[in-house]
Design a protein around this motif. Structure first.
Motif, short mmCIF file in Angstrom:
data_model
loop_
_atom_site.label_atom_id
_atom_site.label_comp_id
_atom_site.label_asym_id
_atom_site.label_seq_id
_atom_site.Cartn_x
_atom_site.Cartn_y
_atom_site.Cartn_z
N ASP A 47 0.91 -1.19 -0.19
CA ASP A 47 0.16 -0.06 0.00
C ASP A 47 0.98 1.25 0.04
N ASP A 48 0.32 2.43 -0.28
CA ASP A 48 1.08 3.73 -0.13
C ASP A 48 1.58 4.08 1.06
N GLU A 93 2.07 2.21 -4.35
CA GLU A 93 2.46 1.28 -3.30
C GLU A 93 4.00 0.80 -3.68
#
Length: 95
Positions: A12-13, A38
């Motif tokens: 994820d980011d 990500e």
């Protein structure tokens, strides 16, 4: 000048931001790290193939450690296991 681009994904980011922040202090003037969603993308430039290989090897180890520290139970909690892909855009095969 030889260049390599290393792209790792981290689930994820936020995890990618943590990994990028962890590895960036070790960057030299010939390295640039950025986050794309990500993924953490780092470009390395060196005069010779040996120097490029050595720098990429060091970076990959640092990135793996940062990613593991960010695992569910690590001090940078939240990072997923990374997958790495390199794109050596200008390297000769003679070393």
């Amino acid at each position: 000048m030889r260049r390599a681009t290393i792209t790792t994904t981290h689930g994820d980011d936020e995890a990618a931001e943590r990994v990028a922040a962890a590895v960036a202090p070790d960057n030299t003037a010939e390295m640039a790290t950025r986050v794309e969603g990500e993924a953490v993308v780092t470009t390395v430039a060196r005069e010779g193939t040996r120097g490029l290989r050595s720098t990429v090897d060091d970076y990959v180890v640092n990135c793996r450690v940062a990613d593991r520290l960010g695992g569910d139970d690590g001090p940078l909690a939240g990072s997923a296991d990374s997958t790495a892909r390199t794109d050596d855009t200008d390297t000769d095969t003679n070393t």
